[in-house]
Design a protein around this motif. Structure first.
Motif, PDB file in Angstrom:
ATOM      1  N   LEU A  92      -2.370   3.697  -6.106  1.00 16.47           N
ATOM      2  CA  LEU A  92      -3.312   3.161  -5.132  1.00 16.47           C
ATOM      3  C   LEU A  92      -4.615   3.949  -5.249  1.00 16.47           C
ATOM      4  O   LEU A  92      -4.748   5.048  -4.729  1.00 16.47           O
ATOM      5  CB  LEU A  92      -2.743   3.260  -3.715  1.00 16.47           C
ATOM      6  CG  LEU A  92      -3.540   2.579  -2.609  1.00 16.47           C
ATOM      7  CD1 LEU A  92      -3.558   1.065  -2.805  1.00 16.47           C
ATOM      8  CD2 LEU A  92      -2.971   2.925  -1.235  1.00 16.47           C
TER       9      LEU A  92
ATOM     10  N   MET B 299       2.505   1.603  -3.488  1.00 20.02           N
ATOM     11  CA  MET B 299       1.569   2.005  -4.535  1.00 20.02           C
ATOM     12  C   MET B 299       1.071   3.430  -4.325  1.00 20.02           C
ATOM     13  O   MET B 299       0.892   4.182  -5.284  1.00 20.02           O
ATOM     14  CB  MET B 299       0.403   1.019  -4.590  1.00 20.02           C
ATOM     15  CG  MET B 299       0.824  -0.377  -5.025  1.00 20.02           C
ATOM     16  SD  MET B 299      -0.515  -1.595  -4.968  1.00 20.02           S
ATOM     17  CE  MET B 299      -1.559  -1.006  -6.299  1.00 20.02           C
ATOM     18  N   ARG B 300       0.850   3.800  -3.074  1.00 20.72           N
ATOM     19  CA  ARG B 300       0.424   5.176  -2.817  1.00 20.72           C
ATOM     20  C   ARG B 300       1.511   6.163  -3.230  1.00 20.72           C
ATOM     21  O   ARG B 300       1.251   7.203  -3.825  1.00 20.72           O
ATOM     22  CB  ARG B 300       0.071   5.325  -1.333  1.00 20.72           C
ATOM     23  CG  ARG B 300      -0.868   6.503  -1.011  1.00 20.72           C
ATOM     24  CD  ARG B 300      -0.149   7.819  -0.849  1.00 20.72           C
ATOM     25  NE  ARG B 300       0.823   7.767   0.228  1.00 20.72           N
ATOM     26  CZ  ARG B 300       0.519   8.002   1.508  1.00 20.72           C
ATOM     27  NH1 ARG B 300      -0.704   8.313   1.856  1.00 20.72           N
ATOM     28  NH2 ARG B 300       1.475   7.945   2.419  1.00 20.72           N
TER      29      ARG B 300
ATOM     30  N   TYR C 136       0.773  -4.759 -10.283  1.00 22.78           N
ATOM     31  CA  TYR C 136       0.969  -5.254  -8.918  1.00 22.78           C
ATOM     32  C   TYR C 136       2.386  -5.780  -8.723  1.00 22.78           C
ATOM     33  O   TYR C 136       3.054  -5.465  -7.737  1.00 22.78           O
ATOM     34  CB  TYR C 136      -0.063  -6.357  -8.630  1.00 22.78           C
ATOM     35  CG  TYR C 136       0.228  -7.148  -7.386  1.00 22.78           C
ATOM     36  CD1 TYR C 136      -0.047  -6.636  -6.135  1.00 22.78           C
ATOM     37  CD2 TYR C 136       0.812  -8.408  -7.477  1.00 22.78           C
ATOM     38  CE1 TYR C 136       0.229  -7.356  -4.993  1.00 22.78           C
ATOM     39  CE2 TYR C 136       1.095  -9.129  -6.337  1.00 22.78           C
ATOM     40  CZ  TYR C 136       0.804  -8.603  -5.093  1.00 22.78           C
ATOM     41  OH  TYR C 136       1.096  -9.318  -3.984  1.00 22.78           O
TER      42      TYR C 136
ATOM     43  N   VAL D 179      -7.240   0.549   0.649  1.00 21.63           N
ATOM     44  CA  VAL D 179      -6.908  -0.873   0.698  1.00 21.63           C
ATOM     45  C   VAL D 179      -8.130  -1.622   1.213  1.00 21.63           C
ATOM     46  O   VAL D 179      -8.822  -1.139   2.107  1.00 21.63           O
ATOM     47  CB  VAL D 179      -5.705  -1.134   1.626  1.00 21.63           C
ATOM     48  CG1 VAL D 179      -5.456  -2.625   1.780  1.00 21.63           C
ATOM     49  CG2 VAL D 179      -4.465  -0.453   1.092  1.00 21.63           C
TER      50      VAL D 179
ATOM     51  N   LEU E 265      -5.875  -2.685  -4.536  1.00 19.64           N
ATOM     52  CA  LEU E 265      -5.136  -3.561  -3.626  1.00 19.64           C
ATOM     53  C   LEU E 265      -6.042  -4.037  -2.505  1.00 19.64           C
ATOM     54  O   LEU E 265      -6.817  -3.267  -1.943  1.00 19.64           O
ATOM     55  CB  LEU E 265      -3.931  -2.826  -3.026  1.00 19.64           C
ATOM     56  CG  LEU E 265      -3.056  -3.638  -2.055  1.00 19.64           C
ATOM     57  CD1 LEU E 265      -2.386  -4.805  -2.762  1.00 19.64           C
ATOM     58  CD2 LEU E 265      -2.014  -2.741  -1.392  1.00 19.64           C
TER      59      LEU E 265
ATOM     60  N   ASP F  56      -6.501   6.014  -2.625  1.00 16.74           N
ATOM     61  CA  ASP F  56      -5.724   5.747  -1.402  1.00 16.74           C
ATOM     62  C   ASP F  56      -6.459   4.776  -0.478  1.00 16.74           C
ATOM     63  O   ASP F  56      -6.613   5.001   0.727  1.00 16.74           O
ATOM     64  CB  ASP F  56      -5.435   7.054  -0.663  1.00 16.74           C
ATOM     65  CG  ASP F  56      -4.387   7.904  -1.379  1.00 16.74           C
ATOM     66  OD1 ASP F  56      -3.684   7.360  -2.244  1.00 16.74           O
ATOM     67  OD2 ASP F  56      -4.297   9.102  -1.081  1.00 16.74           O
TER      68      ASP F  56
ATOM     69  N   ALA G 169       0.825  -1.205   0.000  1.00 17.12           N
ATOM     70  CA  ALA G 169       0.000   0.000   0.000  1.00 17.12           C
ATOM     71  C   ALA G 169       0.858   1.254   0.000  1.00 17.12           C
ATOM     72  O   ALA G 169       0.590   2.207  -0.744  1.00 17.12           O
ATOM     73  CB  ALA G 169      -0.935  -0.009   1.208  1.00 17.12           C
TER      74      ALA G 169
END
Length: 608
Positions: A277, A271-272, A340, A282, A324, A280, A268
C-alpha cells in the motif's frame, strides 16, 4: 449549455438525448483527437456494449463514426465494461468504447471512452472531443477509398477475458455457496462461470438478459432480491453487480449489505500488511462513509479525498503514485491489476472483521452533483479535529442538530469558507433527500436525475405544470430534467430542493416527523439498536447491530470455527477495529471473507 461528458462518459435517453447522430459525432471526434495527438499510424478502436436493446443501434453508429474517421475497429460484442478496458490494453488499441448506461434504467444508454491501456480519458481530452463535436466538422475532410477504416470481430474476446480472470484468482472457493445478481446485464454469462471455475457453488439470479430487463429491480442498485435469495438458499454471501459490471456490492449470510467502503477497508489492511500500500494511502471520494475514515485513521492509513467519480479517484492515484482507491458505490481502482487480485484473495481468505458505519448518517443517499464541498486543511489544520468535525456533520440527524454543529464549528474555527458552507449545504440536502425517501440525486450528462420516485397521477400533472421540461419514467421510478444552465454548488442544491418541494411537498415537515419518531424509538425500553455482543479481548470482532425484524434463530450466520487459525493480517485487522466497537455497525463478518472476489474479477484494468 452544460458539459457533454459527465463523471463517467455521456449518458441520456437513447434515441433522444443520446441519438445515433450524437454517438457517431462522438466517435468521429474521438478519432480526430487521437490523430491530432499522434498521426504516425492508423488508429485502432475496440468497441463493446451491454445487452440493452438500444445498444445494437448505438454500437452501429459508433462503429460507423470510427471507421468514417479512418480508424480500424475490433468489435467484442456484449462484455462487462472492465472487460472492454482489459481487452483495449491487451490488443494495444488506441481507443476503447463501451456502449452502456451502467446502472441506469433500460431506456437510457451511454458511451464511455478509454485511452490506450484501458484507462479513463482525462478531462482535457474529453473537452477537446466536445469542442470538435460542437464545431460541426469545421471543414474537416473525411477519409475516402482505402483510408476508410475496416471492421473486425474478436470472436474469442469473452473467453480470453474469462481465462484472465480465472488465472488471476489466488485462492479456490471450494465449499462456498455464492448468490450472484447479474442485473440481467453484461456479466450474466461470464460472472457465474468465473465463480464456478474457481470452485464456488453458484446460484445466479437475474442472469437472463433480453435487452429490456437490464437493471429492472435488480443488480447493485436494488439489493432486496439478492438479500432474499441469500437467506432462501442459505448462501455464505451474495454479490451484486450493475448492468455493465463495473461496480459490486455484497450481502452477507444474514442479509446485511456490504458497500464499497467496507471493501476498501479490507483491501487497505491487507495491502498495508503485505507492504504494497504505497505511502500507506487510500484514495476515496468526499461521499465515503465516516466509518472508513475512522477505520483508516485507527490503522494508521492516510485517506485522500476527491470529487465524486471513479475517474477522479484514478487521477489522484496516478498523481500520487498510490495503489488503492474507490467509491462507496462499489467502484474500486488499483494500480497493478494482478497485484490487486492477489491482495483481494489474501484478504478474502484471512480477514474476519467489521467496518463501523456512522450511526444516523444519510450515507445511504448518493449525491452526485458539481459541488465543491470539503473541510480544507487551511480551515482546520489538525487532522484529528478535522475528522471529528466530519463525524459530527455526518452524524447530524435533524436540521436543528446540523445547525448546532455548524454553529460550534464557526465558534471554534471562524467563519466557514465557501467549501465548508457548501459541505453544510450538502449535509442539509442529504437529510432532505432522505426524508423524501430518495437514494440517488445525480448529474447524468446534461440532465439531473432523481430516484426512486413514485408519483401518482395528480403529482405527475403537478410536475408537468411546474416543470414542463421534466421527464418522469414510472418503470425506472425516476425524474430527469435538464441541468439549469451552469448552476453549481449551493445554487444548484437550492434548485434541486425547490423541485422536490414543488413535487413532493415540504421536506422540512417530513424531517420533523422523522425526528419525533426517532425520539419515540429511543424512549422505548427495548429498541432494536442494542448490540448483540461485546468484544472480548484481543482479536475480538466488534459487535453487530441487530436489524429490525431480524431474529438470529431464524437466519443463523454461517458458523466460524473457533480453532480455525487466523493469519497475522486477520489478528491485526481485528485489533485495529476493536476500539471502534462502540459505534453502531452492521454485521459484516461472513461477507468480509469473500466480498472482494467479484469486484476483483470485474474491475477495469488499472492504471500502470
Amino acid at each position: 449549455m452544460g458539459r457533454l461528458f459527465g463523471t463517467d462518459g455521456v449518458r441520456g435517453l437513447a434515441n433522444a438525448d443520446l441519438s445515433p447522430e450524437l454517438a457517431m459525432a462522438i466517435a468521429v471526434a474521438a478519432v480526430r483527437t487521437l490523430v491530432a495527438a499522434d498521426s504516425s499510424h492508423t488508429p485502432l478502436a475496440l468497441v463493446g456494449r451491454d445487452p440493452r436493446a438500444s445498444g445494437e443501434m448505438l454500437e452501429a453508429a459508433v462503429v460507423a463514426g470510427l471507421t468514417s474517421a479512418g480508424a480500424n475497429v475490433v468489435r467484442v460484442g456484449v462484455l462487462p465494461t472492465p472487460g472492454v478496458a482489459f481487452l483495449t490494453g491487451e490488443v494495444k488499441a488506441d481507443l476503447g468504447v463501451m456502449v452502456s448506461a451502467s446502472h441506469n434504467p433500460m431506456p437510457d444508454n451511454g458511451i464511455k471512452l478509454f485511452a490506450a491501456g484501458g484507462h479513463k480519458l482525462p478531462d482535457d481530452i474529453e473537452d477537446a472531443i466536445e469542442v470538435l463535436i460542437n464545431s460541426g466538422g469545421n471543414g474537416w475532410q473525411r477519409p475516402t477509398g482505402a483510408s476508410i477504416g475496416r471492421v473486425h470481430e474478436l470472436m474469442d474476446g469473452a473467453e480470453h477475458y474469462l481465462a484472465h480472470l480465472v488465472a488471476a484468482a489466488s485462492h479456490p472457493l471450494d465449499g462456498l455457496k455464492v448468490v450472484l445478481d447479474c442485473a440481467n446485464g453484461a456479466a450474466s454469462d461470464i460472472a457465474p462461470e468465473v465463480f464456478r471455475q474457481v470452485g464456488a457453488e453458484v446460484i445466479a439470479i437475474h442472469a437472463e438478459p433480453d435487452g429490456l430487463n437490464i437493471n429492472d429491480g435488480c443488480g447493485a442498485t436494488h439489493l432486496d432480491s439478492i438479500k432474499a435469495a441469500v437467506l432462501e438458499h442459505g448462501a455464505d454471501l451474495g454479490l451484486a453487480v450493475d448492468g455493465d459490471a463495473d461496480r459490486c456490492l455484497a450481502v452477507d449470510a444474514s442479509g446485511s449489505e456490504v458497500d464499497g467502503d467496507q471493501l476498501m477497508a479490507i483491501l487497505a489492511l491487507a495491502m498495508r500488511e503485505a507492504g504494497t500500500l504505497t505511502e500507506d494511502t487510500v484514495v476515496a471520494t468526499v461521499m465515503s462513509n465516516l466509518g472508513l475514515r475512522i477505520a483508516m485513521r485507527e490503522a494508521g492509513i492516510n485517506l485522500v479525498e476527491t470529487k465524486v467519480g471513479d475517474r477522479y479517484v484514478l487521477e489522484a492515484m496516478k498523481a500520487g503514485g498510490f495503489t488503492l482507491g474507490g467509491e462507496q458505490s462499489g467502484h474500486i481502482e488499483g494500480v497493478g491489476f494482478d497485484l490487486y487480485v492477489r491482495m483481494v484473495g489474501e484478504a478474502v481468505q484471512s480477514f474476519k472483521g467489521e467496518l463501523p458505519e456512522d450511526e444516523g448518517s444519510a450515507a445511504d443517499v448518493r449525491i452526485d452533483l458539481p459541488v465543491d464541498a470539503n473541510l480544507p486543511h487551511e480551515y482546520i489544520g489538525v487532522e484529528r479535529l478535522r475528522l471529528e468535525m466530519y463525524r459530527k456533520l455526518a452524524s447530524a440527524r435533524t436540521l436543528e442538530g446540523l445547525a448546532e454543529v455548524v454553529a460550534e464549528m464557526t465558534d471554534r474555527y471562524g467563519d466557514p469558507p465557501a467549501p465548508v458552507s457548501n459541505l453544510a449545504a450538502v449535509a442539509r440536502f442529504r437529510l432532505l433527500v432522505r426524508a423524501y425517501g430518495l437514494t440517488d440525486v445525480g448529474l447524468q450528462g446534461r440532465h439531473i436525475r432523481f430516484s426512486p420516485i413514485v408519483l401518482p397521477d395528480s403529482k405527475q400533472l403537478r410536475l408537468k405544470r411546474l416543470h414542463p421540461e421534466a421527464v418522469y419514467k414510472p418503470a425506472g421510478e425516476t425524474i430527469s430534467l435538464p441541468r439549469p444552465g451552469t448552476l453549481r454548488d449551493t445554487a444548484l442544491l437550492d434548485w434541486c430542493t425547490t423541485l422536490l418541494r414543488d413535487v413532493l411537498g415540504d421536506g422540512v415537515r417530513q424531517l420533523d416527523r422523522q425526528r419525533r419518531a426517532h425520539r419515540h424509538r429511543l424512549a422505548a425500553p427495548h429498541h432494536d439498536r442494542a448490540l448483540d455482543q461485546i468484544p472480548q479481548g484481543d482479536g475480538a470482532v466488534p459487535g453487530a447491530v441487530r436489524r429490525a425484524g431480524h431474529h438470529p434463530a431464524q437466519h443463523p450466520p454461517r458458523p466460524v470455527d473457533a480453532d480455525e487459525p487466523q493469519s497475522h493480517l486477520a489478528q491485526r485487522g481485528n485489533q485495529l477495529l476493536t476500539p471502534l466497537a462502540g459505534l453502531a455497525v452492521h454485521g459484516r463478518a461472513v461477507a468480509a471473507q469473500l466480498l472482494g472476489q467479484l469486484a476483483a474479477h470485474l474491475l477495469p484494468q488499472a492504471a500502470g
